[in-house]
Enzyme design. Structure first.
Site, short mmCIF file in Angstrom:
data_model
loop_
_atom_site.label_atom_id
_atom_site.label_comp_id
_atom_site.label_asym_id
_atom_site.label_seq_id
_atom_site.Cartn_x
_atom_site.Cartn_y
_atom_site.Cartn_z
N CYS A 66 4.00 -2.48 -5.19
CA CYS A 66 5.15 -3.21 -5.72
C CYS A 66 4.95 -3.67 -7.16
CB CYS A 66 5.51 -4.39 -4.82
SG CYS A 66 4.25 -5.69 -4.70
N HIS A 119 4.77 -9.92 -2.67
CA HIS A 119 5.63 -8.77 -2.95
C HIS A 119 6.60 -9.10 -4.08
CE1 HIS A 119 7.60 -4.98 -2.20
NE2 HIS A 119 8.77 -5.58 -2.16
N HIS A 131 12.44 -1.59 -5.18
CA HIS A 131 11.05 -1.99 -4.98
C HIS A 131 10.34 -0.88 -4.23
CE1 HIS A 131 11.35 -3.33 -0.58
NE2 HIS A 131 12.50 -2.77 -0.89
#
Length: 160
Positions: A66, A119, A131
């Protein structure tokens, strides 16, 4: 020149020189900041489907995690970010979820992060982010329902 295709349901780009006999003039309709937002989304979506790999090395594009993904797309638009999501969450300015704009970074906890930031994604509008996490690699996901809604922590605006 970016325009709608008359032959199919898509957007195409062509050089202005291809239409010189019809060209009258041009006017900028997007601010410089809006252009940067558009460029971020256009670059990010070029990597749709690129596999997720936790700890993926920054600087290569065959896999991403990410934060290497957000670091990559922002770097190519003149914004330097730290390598990991928890550090990226310290950049820019706080933005409430109600005031998110395209290009804002959105942060979440993960099963392994014990309620802390683990994240990051980039908000693209309409309750969606781009993402990479798990199966399917780089993808669009909603932040309005499911896992991401329940594990949302904060957002930061790093574009100026």
């Amino acid at each position: 020149m970016i325009m709608a295709s008359s032959a199919k349901d898509s957007v195409i780009t062509e050089p202005v020189s291809k239409h010189t006999s019809q060209f009258i003039g041009a006017k900028r309709v997007l601010s410089a900041l809006d252009q940067k937002r558009v460029n971020l989304v256009l670059l990010a979506q070029q990597y749709l489907g690129t596999p997720y790999d936790f700890g993926a090395a920054y600087g290569q594009t065959k896999t991403f995690d990410c934060s290497s993904f957000t670091k990559w797309i922002f770097a190519h638009n003149g914004v330097t970010l730290p390598r990991v999501s928890r550090d990226q969450a310290q950049e820019g300015t706080f933005i409430s979820k109600a005031n998110l704009e395209t290009g804002d970074l959105v942060f979440f906890s993960t099963p392994d992060s014990k309620g802390k930031i683990g994240h990051v994604g980039m908000y693209v509008g309409d309750g969606m982010m781009i993402h990479t996490y798990g199966a399917g690699g780089v993808k669009f996901s909603t932040i309005e329902t499911g896992w991401w809604k329940d594990h949302y922590i904060t957002a930061r605006r790093v574009l100026k």
